[in-house]
Scaffold this active site. Structure first.
Site, PDB file in Angstrom:
ATOM      1  N   GLU A 159     -10.121  13.001  -8.374  1.00 11.44           N
ATOM      2  CA  GLU A 159      -9.655  12.013  -9.115  1.00 11.44           C
ATOM      3  C   GLU A 159     -10.038  10.651  -8.274  1.00 11.44           C
ATOM      4  O   GLU A 159      -9.533   9.587  -8.282  1.00 11.44           O
ATOM      5  CB  GLU A 159      -8.203  11.795  -8.746  1.00 11.44           C
ATOM      6  CG  GLU A 159      -7.391  13.030  -9.442  1.00 11.44           C
ATOM      7  CD  GLU A 159      -5.842  13.208  -9.527  1.00 11.44           C
ATOM      8  OE1 GLU A 159      -5.475  13.482 -10.463  1.00 11.44           O
ATOM      9  OE2 GLU A 159      -5.597  12.945  -8.235  1.00 11.44           O
TER      10      GLU A 159
ATOM     11  N   HIS B 290      -2.392   8.382  -3.569  1.00  2.39           N
ATOM     12  CA  HIS B 290      -1.879   9.033  -4.660  1.00  2.39           C
ATOM     13  C   HIS B 290      -1.099  10.339  -4.236  1.00  2.39           C
ATOM     14  O   HIS B 290      -1.486  11.049  -3.383  1.00  2.39           O
ATOM     15  CB  HIS B 290      -3.023   9.261  -5.587  1.00  2.39           C
ATOM     16  CG  HIS B 290      -2.537  10.517  -6.725  1.00  2.39           C
ATOM     17  ND1 HIS B 290      -1.409  10.538  -7.608  1.00  2.39           N
ATOM     18  CD2 HIS B 290      -3.164  11.718  -6.836  1.00  2.39           C
ATOM     19  CE1 HIS B 290      -1.511  11.524  -8.155  1.00  2.39           C
ATOM     20  NE2 HIS B 290      -2.497  12.408  -7.733  1.00  2.39           N
TER      21      HIS B 290
ATOM     22  N   HIS C 168       2.357  13.481  -4.982  1.00  2.00           N
ATOM     23  CA  HIS C 168       3.127  14.068  -5.982  1.00  2.00           C
ATOM     24  C   HIS C 168       4.684  14.199  -5.186  1.00  2.00           C
ATOM     25  O   HIS C 168       5.182  15.452  -4.906  1.00  2.00           O
ATOM     26  CB  HIS C 168       2.442  15.535  -6.245  1.00  2.00           C
ATOM     27  CG  HIS C 168       1.376  15.545  -6.788  1.00  2.00           C
ATOM     28  ND1 HIS C 168       0.472  16.716  -7.176  1.00  2.00           N
ATOM     29  CD2 HIS C 168       0.393  14.775  -7.220  1.00  2.00           C
ATOM     30  CE1 HIS C 168      -0.692  16.537  -7.574  1.00  2.00           C
ATOM     31  NE2 HIS C 168      -0.702  15.138  -7.693  1.00  2.00           N
TER      32      HIS C 168
ATOM     33  N   TYR D 195      17.045  -4.020  -6.600  1.00  2.00           N
ATOM     34  CA  TYR D 195      16.430  -5.364  -6.719  1.00  2.00           C
ATOM     35  C   TYR D 195      14.914  -4.856  -5.961  1.00  2.00           C
ATOM     36  O   TYR D 195      14.108  -5.577  -6.046  1.00  2.00           O
ATOM     37  CB  TYR D 195      17.213  -6.338  -5.899  1.00  2.00           C
ATOM     38  CG  TYR D 195      17.332  -6.306  -4.307  1.00  2.00           C
ATOM     39  CD1 TYR D 195      16.410  -6.685  -3.614  1.00  2.00           C
ATOM     40  CD2 TYR D 195      18.559  -5.575  -3.969  1.00  2.00           C
ATOM     41  CE1 TYR D 195      16.828  -6.303  -1.912  1.00  2.00           C
ATOM     42  CE2 TYR D 195      18.616  -5.374  -2.707  1.00  2.00           C
ATOM     43  CZ  TYR D 195      17.821  -5.652  -1.688  1.00  2.00           C
ATOM     44  OH  TYR D 195      18.180  -5.632  -0.458  1.00  2.00           O
TER      45      TYR D 195
ATOM     46  N   HIS E  63       2.856  14.125 -13.550  1.00  2.00           N
ATOM     47  CA  HIS E  63       1.808  14.252 -12.551  1.00  2.00           C
ATOM     48  C   HIS E  63       2.277  13.766 -11.242  1.00  2.00           C
ATOM     49  O   HIS E  63       2.430  14.611 -10.428  1.00  2.00           O
ATOM     50  CB  HIS E  63       0.722  13.350 -12.876  1.00  2.00           C
ATOM     51  CG  HIS E  63      -0.835  13.362 -12.032  1.00  2.00           C
ATOM     52  ND1 HIS E  63      -2.196  13.273 -12.361  1.00  2.00           N
ATOM     53  CD2 HIS E  63      -0.945  13.785 -10.860  1.00  2.00           C
ATOM     54  CE1 HIS E  63      -2.968  13.196 -11.303  1.00  2.00           C
ATOM     55  NE2 HIS E  63      -2.297  13.854 -10.363  1.00  2.00           N
TER      56      HIS E  63
ATOM     57  N   TYR F  97       9.265 -13.747   1.362  1.00  2.00           N
ATOM     58  CA  TYR F  97      10.021 -12.942   2.547  1.00  2.00           C
ATOM     59  C   TYR F  97       9.390 -12.114   3.369  1.00  2.00           C
ATOM     60  O   TYR F  97       8.611 -10.986   2.947  1.00  2.00           O
ATOM     61  CB  TYR F  97      10.939 -12.045   1.706  1.00  2.00           C
ATOM     62  CG  TYR F  97      11.869 -11.085   2.546  1.00  2.00           C
ATOM     63  CD1 TYR F  97      12.751 -11.425   3.407  1.00  2.00           C
ATOM     64  CD2 TYR F  97      11.596  -9.584   2.380  1.00  2.00           C
ATOM     65  CE1 TYR F  97      13.313 -10.670   4.286  1.00  2.00           C
ATOM     66  CE2 TYR F  97      12.209  -8.792   3.177  1.00  2.00           C
ATOM     67  CZ  TYR F  97      13.455  -9.296   4.084  1.00  2.00           C
ATOM     68  OH  TYR F  97      13.813  -8.405   4.930  1.00  2.00           O
TER      69      TYR F  97
END
Length: 231
Positions: free
Chosen positions: A78, A97, A99, A118, A160, A213
């Site tokens: 990937e 990335h 899972h 929020y 995915h 912040y």
């Protein structure tokens, strides 16, 4: 924004990040991948190597157009998804990335995460978007991912998992944790009738507040740009 190089220190950063995904319960086995941008490409985890066995010399340095340096392992299948993030999102220097369980549940149900809390705004957006499904490792998946990330630092990948980006590897890992936390919360609300979603004005106020912040200051320009795009 942190600068990374093709050196042992930066390679160890990538190793540590992949191990951390497992330690935090965000990933298992050889699924998932991590990368950081360098001045002439990126460092990315190799395909098929368990995190427990991963060493700095196993990390692959390659150009963003897919050319690995000589005598290296095969990069993650990937890699294109990572390379296209760096090519399309200036300032991003790390991609994670994984899972993670609840994010993957929602991705498989094809449910983006709305403004039900929020802290969704920590992505720089009013929601955590869902990228269209495409075969793993394909250009189509990379294109869908880039589109979903056009106004956000993170997204779900349909059927995915999830993908989080950052201005350094620490912020990308923190964001991946936050996406999983928000996914868990959203999943829970769906079990009791669904969330009460914050409206645009409320989320715009949060995005403005996040821009100044503490640790969120690095997202200032993204938050401001998202607000202007929505006005």
């Amino acid at each position: 924004m942190t600068q990374y190089s093709n050196d042992t220190r930066s390679r160890q950063v990538v190793v540590d990040a992949l191990v951390a995904l497992g330690d935090k319960g965000l990933n298992k086995g050889t699924s998932g991948n991590v990368s950081v941008a360098t001045s002439d490409g990126m460092l990315i985890t190799p395909t098929g190597v368990n995190p427990e066995q991963l060493q700095p010399e196993h990390i692959v340095h390659m150009t963003l157009d897919g050319q690995p340096d000589a005598d290296q392992l095969t990069p993650s299948s990937e890699w294109k998804m990572h390379a296209d993030v760096y090519a399309n999102k200036p300032g991003i220097t790390a991609v994670v990335h994984c899972h993670s369980p609840y994010a993957t549940i929602l991705a498989c149900a094809r449910k983006p995460i709305p403004a039900m809390h929020y802290m969704v705004a920590a992505t720089g957006s009013c929601c955590i978007p869902l990228a269209d499904y495409a075969t793993f490792g394909s250009q189509a998946l990379s294109d869908a991912n880039v589109d979903a990330l056009s106004s956000s630092l993170a997204c779900l990948l349909a059927n995915h998992g999830q993908l989080a980006t950052g201005f350094n590897i620490e912020s990308a890992l923190k964001l991946a944790e936050l996406v999983e936390e928000q996914a868990h919360c959203y999943w829970g609300t769906l079990a009791i009738g669904g969330p009460v979603v914050l409206d645009k004005a409320q989320m715009d106020d949060v995005l403005v507040a996040f821009a100044s912040y503490g640790q969120q200051a690095e997202r200032k320009d993204l938050a401001r740009g998202n607000k202007l795009n929505k006005d």
